[in-house]
Write a protein that holds these residues in place. Sequence first.
Motif, mmCIF file in Angstrom:
data_model
loop_
_atom_site.group_PDB
_atom_site.id
_atom_site.type_symbol
_atom_site.label_atom_id
_atom_site.label_comp_id
_atom_site.label_asym_id
_atom_site.label_seq_id
_atom_site.Cartn_x
_atom_site.Cartn_y
_atom_site.Cartn_z
ATOM 1 N N LEU A 27 0.825 -1.204 0.000
ATOM 2 C CA LEU A 27 0.000 0.000 0.000
ATOM 3 C C LEU A 27 0.865 1.262 0.000
ATOM 4 N N ASP A 28 0.541 2.206 -0.864
ATOM 5 C CA ASP A 28 1.143 3.542 -0.831
ATOM 6 C C ASP A 28 0.045 4.519 -0.456
ATOM 7 N N ASN A 29 -0.057 4.804 0.842
ATOM 8 C CA ASN A 29 -1.150 5.629 1.334
ATOM 9 C C ASN A 29 -0.841 7.122 1.274
ATOM 10 N N HIS A 30 0.156 7.473 0.446
ATOM 11 C CA HIS A 30 0.431 8.881 0.165
ATOM 12 C C HIS A 30 -0.020 9.265 -1.241
ATOM 13 N N GLN A 31 -0.546 8.311 -1.977
ATOM 14 C CA GLN A 31 -1.054 8.606 -3.307
ATOM 15 C C GLN A 31 -2.313 9.461 -3.194
ATOM 16 N N SER A 32 -2.659 10.115 -4.271
ATOM 17 C CA SER A 32 -3.895 10.902 -4.275
ATOM 18 C C SER A 32 -5.004 10.111 -4.947
ATOM 19 N N ILE A 33 -6.220 10.354 -4.514
ATOM 20 C CA ILE A 33 -7.390 9.774 -5.152
ATOM 21 C C ILE A 33 -8.296 10.930 -5.579
ATOM 22 N N PRO A 34 -9.164 10.724 -6.554
ATOM 23 C CA PRO A 34 -10.059 11.810 -6.971
ATOM 24 C C PRO A 34 -10.928 12.303 -5.814
ATOM 25 N N ASP A 35 -10.992 13.620 -5.639
ATOM 26 C CA ASP A 35 -11.835 14.187 -4.589
ATOM 27 C C ASP A 35 -13.296 13.782 -4.760
ATOM 28 N N SER A 36 -13.674 13.525 -5.999
ATOM 29 C CA SER A 36 -15.077 13.230 -6.292
ATOM 30 C C SER A 36 -15.550 11.929 -5.654
ATOM 31 N N ILE A 37 -14.635 11.002 -5.354
ATOM 32 C CA ILE A 37 -15.050 9.714 -4.793
ATOM 33 C C ILE A 37 -15.755 9.919 -3.461
ATOM 34 N N LEU A 38 -15.152 10.705 -2.569
ATOM 35 C CA LEU A 38 -15.761 10.942 -1.264
ATOM 36 C C LEU A 38 -16.885 11.962 -1.353
ATOM 37 N N SER A 39 -16.697 13.025 -2.138
ATOM 38 C CA SER A 39 -17.720 14.072 -2.203
ATOM 39 C C SER A 39 -19.017 13.545 -2.810
ATOM 40 N N GLU A 40 -18.927 12.722 -3.843
ATOM 41 C CA GLU A 40 -20.138 12.184 -4.459
ATOM 42 C C GLU A 40 -20.830 11.180 -3.539
ATOM 43 N N ALA A 41 -20.036 10.407 -2.804
ATOM 44 C CA ALA A 41 -20.638 9.469 -1.846
ATOM 45 C C ALA A 41 -21.397 10.221 -0.765
ATOM 46 N N ASN A 42 -20.804 11.315 -0.253
ATOM 47 C CA ASN A 42 -21.506 12.148 0.729
ATOM 48 C C ASN A 42 -22.803 12.714 0.154
ATOM 49 N N ALA A 43 -22.744 13.160 -1.094
ATOM 50 C CA ALA A 43 -23.873 13.874 -1.687
ATOM 51 C C ALA A 43 -25.063 12.978 -1.979
ATOM 52 N N HIS A 44 -24.813 11.662 -2.134
ATOM 53 C CA HIS A 44 -25.890 10.780 -2.572
ATOM 54 C C HIS A 44 -26.349 9.798 -1.497
ATOM 55 N N VAL A 45 -26.070 10.122 -0.249
ATOM 56 C CA VAL A 45 -26.467 9.237 0.847
ATOM 57 C C VAL A 45 -27.980 9.030 0.888
ATOM 58 N N ALA A 46 -28.738 10.054 0.546
ATOM 59 C CA ALA A 46 -30.202 9.929 0.586
ATOM 60 C C ALA A 46 -30.723 8.882 -0.384
ATOM 61 N N ASP A 47 -29.937 8.531 -1.381
ATOM 62 C CA ASP A 47 -30.350 7.458 -2.291
ATOM 63 C C ASP A 47 -30.405 6.120 -1.562
ATOM 64 N N LEU A 48 -29.516 5.941 -0.585
ATOM 65 C CA LEU A 48 -29.445 4.690 0.173
ATOM 66 C C LEU A 48 -30.430 4.682 1.335
ATOM 67 N N ILE A 49 -30.556 5.817 2.014
ATOM 68 C CA ILE A 49 -31.445 5.907 3.182
ATOM 69 C C ILE A 49 -32.393 7.105 3.014
#
Length: 232
Positions: A27-49
């Motif tokens: 694991l290289d936990n200093h790599q970057s991931i797209p910001d959209s992965i977390l932001s979109e998951a936060n934004a669409h929580v109401a779809d699940l609940i």
Amino acid sequence: MSQFIVEKPFWNIFPEVRIALIRVTGLDNHQSIPDSILSEANAHVADLIPEDPISANPFIREWREAFRKFKTKKGARCAVENLLKRAKNGNPVRSINPLVDLYNAFSLRTGYPCGSMDTAALKGDIRLTVAEGGEPFHAISEAEPEPALPGEVIYEDEKGVISRCWCWRDAERVETRDDSTAVTMYIECLKPEWQADHEKAVNELTDQIEKYLGAKTETVFIDIDHNVADYD
């Protein structure tokens, strides 16, 4: 070789549970991931609940019923309930580090809780069992330790509890950090009818970990008939 073992006292309470055990190495936990992965998951929580209050959603109701089957600290819930509630109430789950962000986004999208332990910090076998009481535990971000209660479902290694009240709070000692290079993850599936969706979601998460963080992943599914696997 250290093992992940689910013991009989747990199966006596939850015979239908299935757990994805994921070994992550390189694991290289200093790599970057797209910001959209977390932001979109936060934004669409109401779809699940979609229902209010949160307890009106069948997924949450099933986890709350499960937590009534064993001794818990007052107010303890499946960890994913807190994540979902925060995001739905306009308090998005914040970024912590790349791996944690990936699995928090996974939980927000799917509702499955995810534990992640720095493998180097683990000592000996991991056991999912029922506490006798008094097993040592020090939660992430808490000033004082607080031992497990008799009858509480816990994950533990040879040094103490690594997750209290099943999938409620993790121990600071085994926290996944920026410099973690190998982690042991587990993702619980409570109901048999969720298993196909659970397996698909787990595969999507491991694909992301490999794609963005340069790691290798190996997944084993644990159930009452296959209750032991190597993790290290």
